[in-house]
Design a protein around this motif. Structure first.
Motif, short mmCIF file in Angstrom:
data_model
loop_
_atom_site.label_atom_id
_atom_site.label_comp_id
_atom_site.label_asym_id
_atom_site.label_seq_id
_atom_site.Cartn_x
_atom_site.Cartn_y
_atom_site.Cartn_z
N LEU A 41 42.75 74.29 49.50
CA LEU A 41 42.81 75.74 49.69
C LEU A 41 44.15 76.17 50.28
N MET A 42 44.70 75.35 51.18
CA MET A 42 45.98 75.71 51.79
C MET A 42 47.14 75.53 50.81
N VAL A 43 46.99 74.59 49.86
CA VAL A 43 48.00 74.43 48.81
C VAL A 43 48.14 75.72 48.01
N MET A 44 47.05 76.45 47.88
CA MET A 44 47.07 77.72 47.15
C MET A 44 47.78 78.82 47.93
N GLY A 45 48.11 78.54 49.18
CA GLY A 45 48.79 79.54 49.99
C GLY A 45 47.91 80.23 51.01
N LEU A 46 46.66 79.79 51.12
CA LEU A 46 45.78 80.40 52.12
C LEU A 46 46.16 79.92 53.52
N PRO A 47 46.26 80.82 54.49
CA PRO A 47 46.50 80.40 55.88
C PRO A 47 45.35 79.52 56.37
N ALA A 48 45.60 78.73 57.41
CA ALA A 48 44.61 77.77 57.89
C ALA A 48 43.29 78.43 58.27
N ASP A 49 43.35 79.60 58.93
CA ASP A 49 42.11 80.25 59.35
C ASP A 49 41.32 80.78 58.15
N ILE A 50 42.03 81.29 57.14
CA ILE A 50 41.36 81.78 55.92
C ILE A 50 40.77 80.61 55.14
N ALA A 51 41.53 79.51 55.05
CA ALA A 51 41.03 78.32 54.34
C ALA A 51 39.79 77.76 55.04
N ASN A 52 39.82 77.73 56.36
CA ASN A 52 38.70 77.23 57.14
C ASN A 52 37.44 78.06 56.87
N ALA A 53 37.59 79.37 56.83
CA ALA A 53 36.45 80.25 56.58
C ALA A 53 35.99 80.17 55.12
N THR A 54 36.94 80.16 54.20
CA THR A 54 36.61 80.13 52.76
C THR A 54 35.90 78.84 52.38
N ASN A 55 36.28 77.75 53.01
CA ASN A 55 35.66 76.45 52.74
C ASN A 55 34.16 76.48 53.00
N VAL A 102 32.74 86.24 57.80
CA VAL A 102 32.69 87.45 56.96
C VAL A 102 32.90 88.68 57.83
N TRP A 103 32.26 88.69 58.98
CA TRP A 103 32.43 89.80 59.93
C TRP A 103 33.90 89.98 60.30
N GLN A 104 34.63 88.86 60.43
CA GLN A 104 36.05 88.90 60.77
C GLN A 104 36.95 89.07 59.54
N ASP A 105 36.33 89.21 58.35
CA ASP A 105 37.06 89.39 57.09
C ASP A 105 38.06 88.25 56.83
N LEU A 106 37.58 87.02 56.99
CA LEU A 106 38.44 85.85 56.83
C LEU A 106 38.14 85.07 55.54
N VAL A 107 37.20 85.52 54.72
CA VAL A 107 36.78 84.74 53.56
C VAL A 107 37.46 85.23 52.28
N ALA A 108 38.08 84.31 51.54
CA ALA A 108 38.62 84.59 50.21
C ALA A 108 37.56 84.17 49.20
N TRP A 109 36.82 85.14 48.67
CA TRP A 109 35.62 84.82 47.90
C TRP A 109 35.91 84.15 46.56
N GLY A 110 36.98 84.52 45.89
CA GLY A 110 37.29 83.91 44.59
C GLY A 110 37.45 82.40 44.68
N PRO A 111 38.42 81.91 45.46
CA PRO A 111 38.57 80.47 45.62
C PRO A 111 37.32 79.80 46.19
N GLY A 112 36.64 80.48 47.10
CA GLY A 112 35.44 79.89 47.71
C GLY A 112 34.34 79.64 46.70
N LEU A 113 34.12 80.59 45.80
CA LEU A 113 33.05 80.44 44.81
C LEU A 113 33.40 79.40 43.75
N VAL A 114 34.67 79.35 43.36
CA VAL A 114 35.09 78.32 42.38
C VAL A 114 34.94 76.93 43.00
N LEU A 115 35.41 76.79 44.23
CA LEU A 115 35.26 75.52 44.94
C LEU A 115 33.78 75.18 45.10
N GLY A 116 32.98 76.20 45.35
CA GLY A 116 31.55 75.99 45.50
C GLY A 116 30.89 75.50 44.23
#
Length: 252
Positions: A36-50, A198-212
């Motif tokens: 996720l971080m290779v895609m350019g997501l910051p560590a906190d966004i990657a952590n939440a999206t994962n 989600v409350w903190q708006d830290l989730v990138a849903w597109g990458p998260g769902l594909v990874l899921g």
């Protein structure tokens, strides 16, 4: 964010591998977080999206183990409540503190588990026929389950090893049922943590769902392997993945 086709393929493949790894042992997030971080997501966004992928693979894993009759139902309430309590605390910490805070603790825990598997395997891998303990009768399990929840709510990567220590080491479940319960606990603690992110708006849903999606496919395959493989081979897979996860925690 826009998803490049190459990133979609990468997330599906990495998710599939992580699904198998997390079903049989743990440490799959050591693959998915860097992806996720290779895609350019910051560590906190990657952590939440994962967490999106982890939640989906947990649901798939629990369903798979239940279909095979390998999901224990006794004592579920106590096991889940302890991990949930820890998860809420860990997720709140994750909003305010860097991931590096818990890294040395996890590294020490994983290296200790690897040494125990190698030199004292019966501690983590109970002999067939070993009586299962209840949470109420094991103070060690209470501490380990809560600690697993805290760590899982904080960063996720490696939480499976702490859950295995609690479920197999202190409650004496065999590795197949341990993995089933591990997936259930992970699902609950991830769902709670995801609400906070989600409350903190830290989730990138597109990458998260594909990874899921990739993770779900890998998890279904992993369940099929888990119920067929001999526990002695599962033990060595756990040992290898513990070392791999320790190396990942050390260098990344």
């Amino acid at each position: 964010m826009q998803l490049d086709p190459a990133y979609v393929v990468m997330l599906l493949v990495v998710g599939g591998i992580a699904g198998v790894v997390n079903t049989l042992a743990g440490g799959g997030s050591n693959l998915t977080l860097p992806a996720l971080m290779v895609m350019g997501l910051p560590a906190d966004i990657a952590n939440a999206t994962n967490r999106v992928a982890v939640l989906l693979q947990s649901i798939a894993g629990v369903r798979g183990f239940r279909e095979h009759g390998r999901l224990p139902t006794t004592d579920l309430k106590a096991i889940v409540l302890l991990t949930l309590a820890g998860s809420l605390f860990g997720a709140l910490l994750a909003v305010a503190l860097p991931v590096s805070v818990l890294k040395p603790i996890l590294l020490l825990a994983m290296l200790s588990m690897a040494a125990i598997i190698l030199f004292f395997p019966a501690v983590v891998v109970p002999e067939p026929g070993t009586p299962v303990r209840r949470v109420a009768d094991s103070w060690q399990s209470k501490g380990l389950l809560f600690a697993a929840g805290v760590y899982g709510g904080f960063v996720q990567a490696g939480v499976g090893f702490i859950l295995i220590a609690a479920l197999a080491g202190s409650l004496r479940y065999d590795l197949i049922r341990t993995n089933a319960l591990k997936m259930l606990c992970t699902g609950f603690l991830t769902a709670l943590a995801l609400v906070v992110f989600v409350w903190q708006d830290l989730v990138a849903w597109g990458p998260g769902l594909v990874l899921g999606l990739g993770s779900v496919i890998g998890t279904r395959f992993g369940v099929s392997m888990a119920v067929k493989i001999d526990q002695k081979y599962l033990k060595w897979f756990l040992f290898i993945m513990t070392l791999v996860a320790s190396a990942a925690a050390m260098f990344f």
